[in-house]
Scaffold this motif. Structure first.
Motif, PDB file in Angstrom:
ATOM      1  N   LEU A  63     -35.806  25.750 -37.384  1.00 20.57           N
ATOM      2  CA  LEU A  63     -35.186  24.408 -37.154  1.00 20.57           C
ATOM      3  C   LEU A  63     -33.697  24.507 -37.178  1.00 20.57           C
ATOM      4  O   LEU A  63     -33.079  24.191 -36.174  1.00 20.57           O
ATOM      5  CB  LEU A  63     -35.793  23.467 -37.824  1.00 20.57           C
ATOM      6  CG  LEU A  63     -35.250  21.799 -37.401  1.00 20.57           C
ATOM      7  CD1 LEU A  63     -35.735  21.712 -36.076  1.00 20.57           C
ATOM      8  CD2 LEU A  63     -35.829  20.855 -38.456  1.00 20.57           C
ATOM      9  N   LEU A  64     -33.163  24.874 -38.385  1.00 20.64           N
ATOM     10  CA  LEU A  64     -31.972  24.821 -38.336  1.00 20.64           C
ATOM     11  C   LEU A  64     -31.321  25.877 -37.588  1.00 20.64           C
ATOM     12  O   LEU A  64     -30.198  25.378 -36.983  1.00 20.64           O
ATOM     13  CB  LEU A  64     -31.765  25.284 -40.064  1.00 20.64           C
ATOM     14  CG  LEU A  64     -30.250  25.370 -40.303  1.00 20.64           C
ATOM     15  CD1 LEU A  64     -29.639  24.010 -40.308  1.00 20.64           C
ATOM     16  CD2 LEU A  64     -30.216  25.859 -41.951  1.00 20.64           C
ATOM     17  N   SER A  65     -31.897  27.036 -37.182  1.00 18.82           N
ATOM     18  CA  SER A  65     -31.207  28.000 -36.427  1.00 18.82           C
ATOM     19  C   SER A  65     -31.286  27.396 -34.898  1.00 18.82           C
ATOM     20  O   SER A  65     -30.322  27.840 -34.261  1.00 18.82           O
ATOM     21  CB  SER A  65     -32.213  29.221 -36.437  1.00 18.82           C
ATOM     22  OG  SER A  65     -31.983  30.130 -35.417  1.00 18.82           O
ATOM     23  N   ALA A  66     -32.561  26.609 -34.668  1.00 17.88           N
ATOM     24  CA  ALA A  66     -32.605  25.928 -33.278  1.00 17.88           C
ATOM     25  C   ALA A  66     -31.462  25.005 -32.958  1.00 17.88           C
ATOM     26  O   ALA A  66     -30.768  25.108 -32.094  1.00 17.88           O
ATOM     27  CB  ALA A  66     -33.757  25.410 -33.148  1.00 17.88           C
ATOM     28  N   LEU A  67     -30.913  24.275 -33.892  1.00 19.52           N
ATOM     29  CA  LEU A  67     -29.911  23.261 -33.950  1.00 19.52           C
ATOM     30  C   LEU A  67     -28.672  24.163 -33.781  1.00 19.52           C
ATOM     31  O   LEU A  67     -27.987  23.937 -32.957  1.00 19.52           O
ATOM     32  CB  LEU A  67     -30.061  22.558 -35.050  1.00 19.52           C
ATOM     33  CG  LEU A  67     -30.841  21.552 -35.192  1.00 19.52           C
ATOM     34  CD1 LEU A  67     -31.435  20.889 -36.447  1.00 19.52           C
ATOM     35  CD2 LEU A  67     -30.659  20.262 -34.123  1.00 19.52           C
ATOM     36  N   SER A  68     -28.497  25.077 -34.529  1.00 18.91           N
ATOM     37  CA  SER A  68     -27.023  25.749 -34.794  1.00 18.91           C
ATOM     38  C   SER A  68     -26.905  26.436 -33.165  1.00 18.91           C
ATOM     39  O   SER A  68     -25.974  26.479 -32.431  1.00 18.91           O
ATOM     40  CB  SER A  68     -27.025  26.983 -35.749  1.00 18.91           C
ATOM     41  OG  SER A  68     -25.900  27.517 -35.538  1.00 18.91           O
ATOM     42  N   GLN A  69     -28.164  27.138 -32.705  1.00 17.29           N
ATOM     43  CA  GLN A  69     -28.087  27.673 -31.227  1.00 17.29           C
ATOM     44  C   GLN A  69     -27.759  26.724 -30.353  1.00 17.29           C
ATOM     45  O   GLN A  69     -27.032  27.161 -29.356  1.00 17.29           O
ATOM     46  CB  GLN A  69     -29.454  28.594 -31.200  1.00 17.29           C
ATOM     47  CG  GLN A  69     -29.419  29.679 -31.905  1.00 17.29           C
ATOM     48  CD  GLN A  69     -31.019  30.210 -31.801  1.00 17.29           C
ATOM     49  OE1 GLN A  69     -31.212  30.947 -30.741  1.00 17.29           O
ATOM     50  NE2 GLN A  69     -31.946  30.159 -32.837  1.00 17.29           N
ATOM     51  N   GLU A 133     -18.732  16.242 -27.258  1.00 17.16           N
ATOM     52  CA  GLU A 133     -19.327  16.496 -26.115  1.00 17.16           C
ATOM     53  C   GLU A 133     -20.785  17.396 -26.182  1.00 17.16           C
ATOM     54  O   GLU A 133     -21.678  17.111 -25.525  1.00 17.16           O
ATOM     55  CB  GLU A 133     -18.488  16.801 -25.019  1.00 17.16           C
ATOM     56  CG  GLU A 133     -19.227  16.586 -23.682  1.00 17.16           C
ATOM     57  CD  GLU A 133     -18.147  17.342 -22.554  1.00 17.16           C
ATOM     58  OE1 GLU A 133     -18.702  17.457 -21.337  1.00 17.16           O
ATOM     59  OE2 GLU A 133     -16.994  16.957 -22.875  1.00 17.16           O
ATOM     60  N   ALA A 134     -20.414  18.373 -26.792  1.00 13.36           N
ATOM     61  CA  ALA A 134     -21.499  19.411 -26.978  1.00 13.36           C
ATOM     62  C   ALA A 134     -22.811  18.836 -27.918  1.00 13.36           C
ATOM     63  O   ALA A 134     -23.697  19.009 -27.425  1.00 13.36           O
ATOM     64  CB  ALA A 134     -21.041  20.818 -27.688  1.00 13.36           C
ATOM     65  N   ALA A 135     -22.262  18.155 -28.657  1.00 11.30           N
ATOM     66  CA  ALA A 135     -23.494  17.743 -29.544  1.00 11.30           C
ATOM     67  C   ALA A 135     -24.343  16.566 -28.623  1.00 11.30           C
ATOM     68  O   ALA A 135     -25.570  16.458 -29.000  1.00 11.30           O
ATOM     69  CB  ALA A 135     -22.862  16.678 -30.732  1.00 11.30           C
ATOM     70  N   GLU A 136     -23.754  15.795 -27.683  1.00 10.99           N
ATOM     71  CA  GLU A 136     -24.329  14.914 -27.006  1.00 10.99           C
ATOM     72  C   GLU A 136     -25.443  15.696 -25.634  1.00 10.99           C
ATOM     73  O   GLU A 136     -26.281  15.057 -25.287  1.00 10.99           O
ATOM     74  CB  GLU A 136     -23.467  14.137 -25.774  1.00 10.99           C
ATOM     75  CG  GLU A 136     -22.731  13.139 -26.942  1.00 10.99           C
ATOM     76  CD  GLU A 136     -21.496  12.334 -26.013  1.00 10.99           C
ATOM     77  OE1 GLU A 136     -21.601  12.628 -24.799  1.00 10.99           O
ATOM     78  OE2 GLU A 136     -20.887  11.373 -26.761  1.00 10.99           O
ATOM     79  N   LYS A 137     -24.988  16.883 -25.677  1.00 10.23           N
ATOM     80  CA  LYS A 137     -25.559  17.601 -24.848  1.00 10.23           C
ATOM     81  C   LYS A 137     -26.702  18.839 -25.202  1.00 10.23           C
ATOM     82  O   LYS A 137     -27.581  19.421 -24.449  1.00 10.23           O
ATOM     83  CB  LYS A 137     -24.594  18.683 -23.800  1.00 10.23           C
ATOM     84  CG  LYS A 137     -23.801  17.655 -23.019  1.00 10.23           C
ATOM     85  CD  LYS A 137     -22.818  18.580 -22.001  1.00 10.23           C
ATOM     86  CE  LYS A 137     -22.126  17.727 -21.204  1.00 10.23           C
ATOM     87  NZ  LYS A 137     -22.425  16.610 -20.668  1.00 10.23           N
ATOM     88  N   CYS A 138     -26.818  18.728 -26.491  1.00 10.44           N
ATOM     89  CA  CYS A 138     -27.624  19.494 -27.082  1.00 10.44           C
ATOM     90  C   CYS A 138     -29.092  19.042 -27.062  1.00 10.44           C
ATOM     91  O   CYS A 138     -29.456  17.751 -27.730  1.00 10.44           O
ATOM     92  CB  CYS A 138     -27.503  19.820 -28.858  1.00 10.44           C
ATOM     93  SG  CYS A 138     -28.534  20.762 -29.638  1.00 10.44           S
ATOM     94  N   PHE A 139     -30.045  19.788 -26.329  1.00  9.88           N
ATOM     95  CA  PHE A 139     -31.071  19.023 -26.333  1.00  9.88           C
ATOM     96  C   PHE A 139     -32.290  19.057 -27.796  1.00  9.88           C
ATOM     97  O   PHE A 139     -32.897  18.080 -27.921  1.00  9.88           O
ATOM     98  CB  PHE A 139     -32.292  20.089 -25.245  1.00  9.88           C
ATOM     99  CG  PHE A 139     -31.645  20.101 -24.189  1.00  9.88           C
ATOM    100  CD1 PHE A 139     -31.400  19.269 -23.285  1.00  9.88           C
ATOM    101  CD2 PHE A 139     -31.617  21.589 -23.732  1.00  9.88           C
ATOM    102  CE1 PHE A 139     -30.797  19.406 -22.126  1.00  9.88           C
ATOM    103  CE2 PHE A 139     -31.008  21.695 -22.437  1.00  9.88           C
ATOM    104  CZ  PHE A 139     -30.673  20.678 -21.567  1.00  9.88           C
ATOM    105  N   ILE A 140     -31.738  20.184 -28.525  1.00  7.03           N
ATOM    106  CA  ILE A 140     -32.510  20.102 -29.989  1.00  7.03           C
ATOM    107  C   ILE A 140     -32.055  18.921 -30.725  1.00  7.03           C
ATOM    108  O   ILE A 140     -32.930  18.312 -31.490  1.00  7.03           O
ATOM    109  CB  ILE A 140     -32.481  21.400 -30.594  1.00  7.03           C
ATOM    110  CG1 ILE A 140     -32.989  22.400 -29.691  1.00  7.03           C
ATOM    111  CG2 ILE A 140     -33.292  21.323 -31.737  1.00  7.03           C
ATOM    112  CD1 ILE A 140     -34.177  22.518 -29.302  1.00  7.03           C
ATOM    113  N   ALA A 141     -30.804  18.767 -31.062  1.00 10.41           N
ATOM    114  CA  ALA A 141     -30.309  17.710 -31.670  1.00 10.41           C
ATOM    115  C   ALA A 141     -30.797  16.237 -31.295  1.00 10.41           C
ATOM    116  O   ALA A 141     -31.053  15.215 -31.961  1.00 10.41           O
ATOM    117  CB  ALA A 141     -28.638  17.817 -31.664  1.00 10.41           C
ATOM    118  N   ALA A 142     -30.854  16.188 -30.075  1.00 10.22           N
ATOM    119  CA  ALA A 142     -31.398  14.758 -29.336  1.00 10.22           C
ATOM    120  C   ALA A 142     -32.773  14.592 -29.516  1.00 10.22           C
ATOM    121  O   ALA A 142     -33.117  13.399 -29.452  1.00 10.22           O
ATOM    122  CB  ALA A 142     -31.024  14.879 -27.985  1.00 10.22           C
ATOM    123  N   SER A 143     -33.500  15.528 -30.072  1.00 11.50           N
ATOM    124  CA  SER A 143     -34.776  15.515 -30.357  1.00 11.50           C
ATOM    125  C   SER A 143     -35.093  15.462 -31.751  1.00 11.50           C
ATOM    126  O   SER A 143     -36.504  15.079 -32.024  1.00 11.50           O
ATOM    127  CB  SER A 143     -35.484  16.717 -29.748  1.00 11.50           C
ATOM    128  OG  SER A 143     -35.228  17.003 -28.294  1.00 11.50           O
TER     129      SER A 143
END
Length: 158
Positions: A63-69, A133-143
């Motif tokens: 999970l941590l890796s997915a967020l970082s990637q 802006e990248a944080a807003e576009k990250c699908f995993i972070a938004a989930s």
């Protein structure tokens, strides 16, 4: 490319030691994760503290890796759109999970610490600002249902 995207993975448990799940300590947590078309499996287990194999990836690390990637990939996209030339990117992400005392728990936060190497000193301020802006576009972070913090650093190549 707006639309719905579907993903598939296959999971195979490898931890039957001949007794199945006859007791909590009778079985191993080893498993593999596969996906159609992928060249490599992911060797997984639970965290060592939960009787897992420390040599294998655990779900919390994945999970941590997915967020970082996801943040990195979104950041590289955003940087390209804004004319920031990224020459290197590394992250040292950390996450905190809190057990609930009932056998479960949840992540309470993740902190990403990306170090972005840009081509020119004139790009540093913009490079730093693009993480939002990248944080807003990250699908995993938004989930996820916990905060994902960012502590970025930008450096100049050379």
């Amino acid at each position: 490319m707006l639309g719905e995207h579907r993903y598939e993975v296959e999971l195979e448990w490898q931890g039957d030691r001949g007794e199945g799940t006859s007791s909590y300590r009778a079985y191993g947590r080893q498993h593999v994760v596969r996906a159609p078309g992928k060249l490599h499996e992911i060797a997984g287990s639970s965290d060592r503290v939960f009787h897992g194999d420390r040599d294998r990836w655990n779900p919390e690390e994945l999970l941590l890796s997915a967020l970082s990637q996801c943040h990195m990939l979104a950041y590289l996209h955003v940087a390209t759109n804004h004319g920031v030339v990224v020459r290197g990117y590394a992250d040292a992400a950390t996450g905190t999970m809190q057990e609930d005392g009932r056998g479960g728990g949840a992540f309470t936060e993740v902190t990403l610490r990306p170090v972005v190497t840009v081509a020119d000193a004139s790009m540093v301020a913009l490079a730093d600002s693009l993480h939002a802006e990248a944080a807003e576009k990250c699908f995993i972070a938004a989930s996820v249902a916990f905060p994902v913090h960012h502590e970025p650093t930008s450096v100049v190549a050379g």
